[in-house]
Design a protein around this motif. Structure first.
Motif, PDB file in Angstrom:
ATOM      1  N   THR A  63       0.831  -1.204   0.000  1.00 54.88           N
ATOM      2  CA  THR A  63       0.000   0.000   0.000  1.00 54.88           C
ATOM      3  C   THR A  63       0.864   1.253   0.000  1.00 54.88           C
ATOM      4  O   THR A  63       0.638   2.197  -0.766  1.00 54.88           O
ATOM      5  N   LEU A 106       2.704   1.590  -3.494  1.00 54.09           N
ATOM      6  CA  LEU A 106       1.831   1.982  -4.601  1.00 54.09           C
ATOM      7  C   LEU A 106       1.306   3.402  -4.430  1.00 54.09           C
ATOM      8  O   LEU A 106       1.071   4.114  -5.415  1.00 54.09           O
ATOM      9  N   MET A 107       1.118   3.828  -3.192  1.00 56.79           N
ATOM     10  CA  MET A 107       0.701   5.207  -2.966  1.00 56.79           C
ATOM     11  C   MET A 107       1.813   6.185  -3.345  1.00 56.79           C
ATOM     12  O   MET A 107       1.561   7.215  -3.987  1.00 56.79           O
ATOM     13  N   TRP A 109       4.383   5.564  -5.445  1.00 57.14           N
ATOM     14  CA  TRP A 109       4.579   5.495  -6.901  1.00 57.14           C
ATOM     15  C   TRP A 109       3.428   6.150  -7.640  1.00 57.14           C
ATOM     16  O   TRP A 109       3.630   6.855  -8.634  1.00 57.14           O
ATOM     17  N   GLY A 110       2.205   5.927  -7.164  1.00 58.38           N
ATOM     18  CA  GLY A 110       1.049   6.557  -7.791  1.00 58.38           C
ATOM     19  C   GLY A 110       1.119   8.071  -7.704  1.00 58.38           C
ATOM     20  O   GLY A 110       0.830   8.780  -8.673  1.00 58.38           O
ATOM     21  N   ASN A 111       1.526   8.554  -6.541  1.00 54.61           N
ATOM     22  CA  ASN A 111       1.674  10.001  -6.357  1.00 54.61           C
ATOM     23  C   ASN A 111       2.709  10.561  -7.325  1.00 54.61           C
ATOM     24  O   ASN A 111       2.480  11.597  -7.970  1.00 54.61           O
ATOM     25  N   GLY A 139      -3.236  10.097  -7.540  1.00 52.28           N
ATOM     26  CA  GLY A 139      -2.359   8.945  -7.703  1.00 52.28           C
ATOM     27  C   GLY A 139      -2.188   8.162  -6.416  1.00 52.28           C
ATOM     28  O   GLY A 139      -2.211   6.924  -6.413  1.00 52.28           O
ATOM     29  N   ALA A 140      -2.017   8.872  -5.295  1.00 54.23           N
ATOM     30  CA  ALA A 140      -1.882   8.206  -3.996  1.00 54.23           C
ATOM     31  C   ALA A 140      -3.155   7.448  -3.650  1.00 54.23           C
ATOM     32  O   ALA A 140      -3.109   6.308  -3.154  1.00 54.23           O
ATOM     33  N   SER A 182      -5.309   6.249  -5.772  1.00 54.01           N
ATOM     34  CA  SER A 182      -5.386   5.096  -6.679  1.00 54.01           C
ATOM     35  C   SER A 182      -4.541   3.941  -6.158  1.00 54.01           C
ATOM     36  O   SER A 182      -4.953   2.775  -6.224  1.00 54.01           O
ATOM     37  N   GLY A 183      -3.357   4.268  -5.629  1.00 50.13           N
ATOM     38  CA  GLY A 183      -2.505   3.229  -5.062  1.00 50.13           C
ATOM     39  C   GLY A 183      -3.139   2.545  -3.881  1.00 50.13           C
ATOM     40  O   GLY A 183      -3.089   1.316  -3.745  1.00 50.13           O
ATOM     41  N   THR A 202      -6.122   0.354  -5.037  1.00 48.26           N
ATOM     42  CA  THR A 202      -5.670  -0.821  -5.795  1.00 48.26           C
ATOM     43  C   THR A 202      -5.397  -1.981  -4.847  1.00 48.26           C
ATOM     44  O   THR A 202      -5.853  -3.112  -5.066  1.00 48.26           O
ATOM     45  N   VAL A 203      -4.667  -1.706  -3.771  1.00 46.79           N
ATOM     46  CA  VAL A 203      -4.363  -2.764  -2.795  1.00 46.79           C
ATOM     47  C   VAL A 203      -5.624  -3.149  -2.034  1.00 46.79           C
ATOM     48  O   VAL A 203      -5.845  -4.330  -1.719  1.00 46.79           O
TER      49      VAL A 203
END
Length: 266
Positions: A139, A142-143, A145-147, A182-183, A185-186, A189-190
């Protein structure tokens, strides 16, 4: 080959390997993060040196080792080292005119900043049961990386208003706000793939706020240090990405806040 293509070709397999070790957890993950912390410490030391504020590398490394192994040290030794660090730091703050005091502050920053921040990844991985710790680290990753991804493309597409023009001219407010999406979305996703997800759904709000505010601050702080050193990247270790400090600059200051958030929720 474009710079973006180089970054993607390296980032995808590197992320896959990192996530595989994260899944294993335990000693492999601890060792991998320790290697990352050690290399990042060396990069930060070089940046401080080139910025005209060198520290004592071996002392920085010793401080980092102490941070990583303090949980297995006897209490009397931990207290002795902490008292020594507090006294030397107090002296450096009160006596900022001498060269030695400036070098000590640089030494302390280099030895603590990246190692302590990255150690929080290990602590997050150890939360809950084995599988819960993996979902929590995933989590966080991905947060972050999404950010980064949404901020990058949001800034390129909609960017008009500079966020920190003197430090990082390419960053914009439009990219900053895109990073929140983006955060989020990350996180979701999880939330959708984990079974079960170890956090309550409402925790998305504080997590997104922490990632999207502290992460960019870490990025801008790293850019400020590199600008003082008059360099673009912390090193040339990663093709298309610069150094490890360039890749983990958002994670380092954010990880402690996320650890405590997750700790109180799990």
């Amino acid at each position: 080959m474009s710079e973006l293509t180089k970054r993607i070709l390296f980032a995808v397999p590197a992320a896959a390997i990192f996530l595989a070790v994260t899944w294993l957890g335990g000693a492999p993950f601890h060792v991998l993060v320790g290697i990352v912390a050690g290399i990042t410490l060396w990069e930060v030391h070089r940046i401080m040196e080139q910025a005209g504020n060198p520290g004592y590398y071996l002392l920085s490394l010793s401080i980092a080792v102490f941070i990583w192994i303090f949980s297995v040290l006897p209490v009397w030794l931990i207290l002795s080292i902490v008292v020594l660090l507090l006294f030397t730091t107090a002296w450096s703050v009160l006596d900022t005119k001498t060269h030695a005091s400036k070098r000590w502050l640089s030494t302390l920053f280099t030895g603590i900043y990246a190692p302590a921040g990255l150690l929080m990844l290990v602590y997050i991985r150890n939360l809950g049961s084995g599988i819960e710790g993996f979902w929590l680290v995933l989590t966080f990753f991905l947060m972050i990386w999404g950010n980064d991804i949404f901020a990058y493309f949001g800034g390129r597409t909609f960017g008009k208003h500079p966020l920190a023009p003197k430090i990082s001219p390419k960053k914009t407010w439009e990219g900053f706000w895109s990073g929140f999406l983006g955060a989020a979305s990350g996180f979701f996703t999880v939330y959708l793939i984990a079974s079960p997800f170890p956090l309550p759904l409402w925790s998305a709000l504080p997590a997104v706020l922490l990632i999207s505010i502290i992460g960019p601050l870490g990025d801008i702080s790293a850019s400020s240090l590199k600008r003082l050193a008059q360099i673009k990247d912390s090193s040339a270790l990663l093709p298309g990405h610069g150094g490890l400090f360039d890749r983990f600059d958002s994670m380092i200051p954010t990880a402690p806040f996320i650890f405590f958030l997750f700790y109180f929720l799990v």
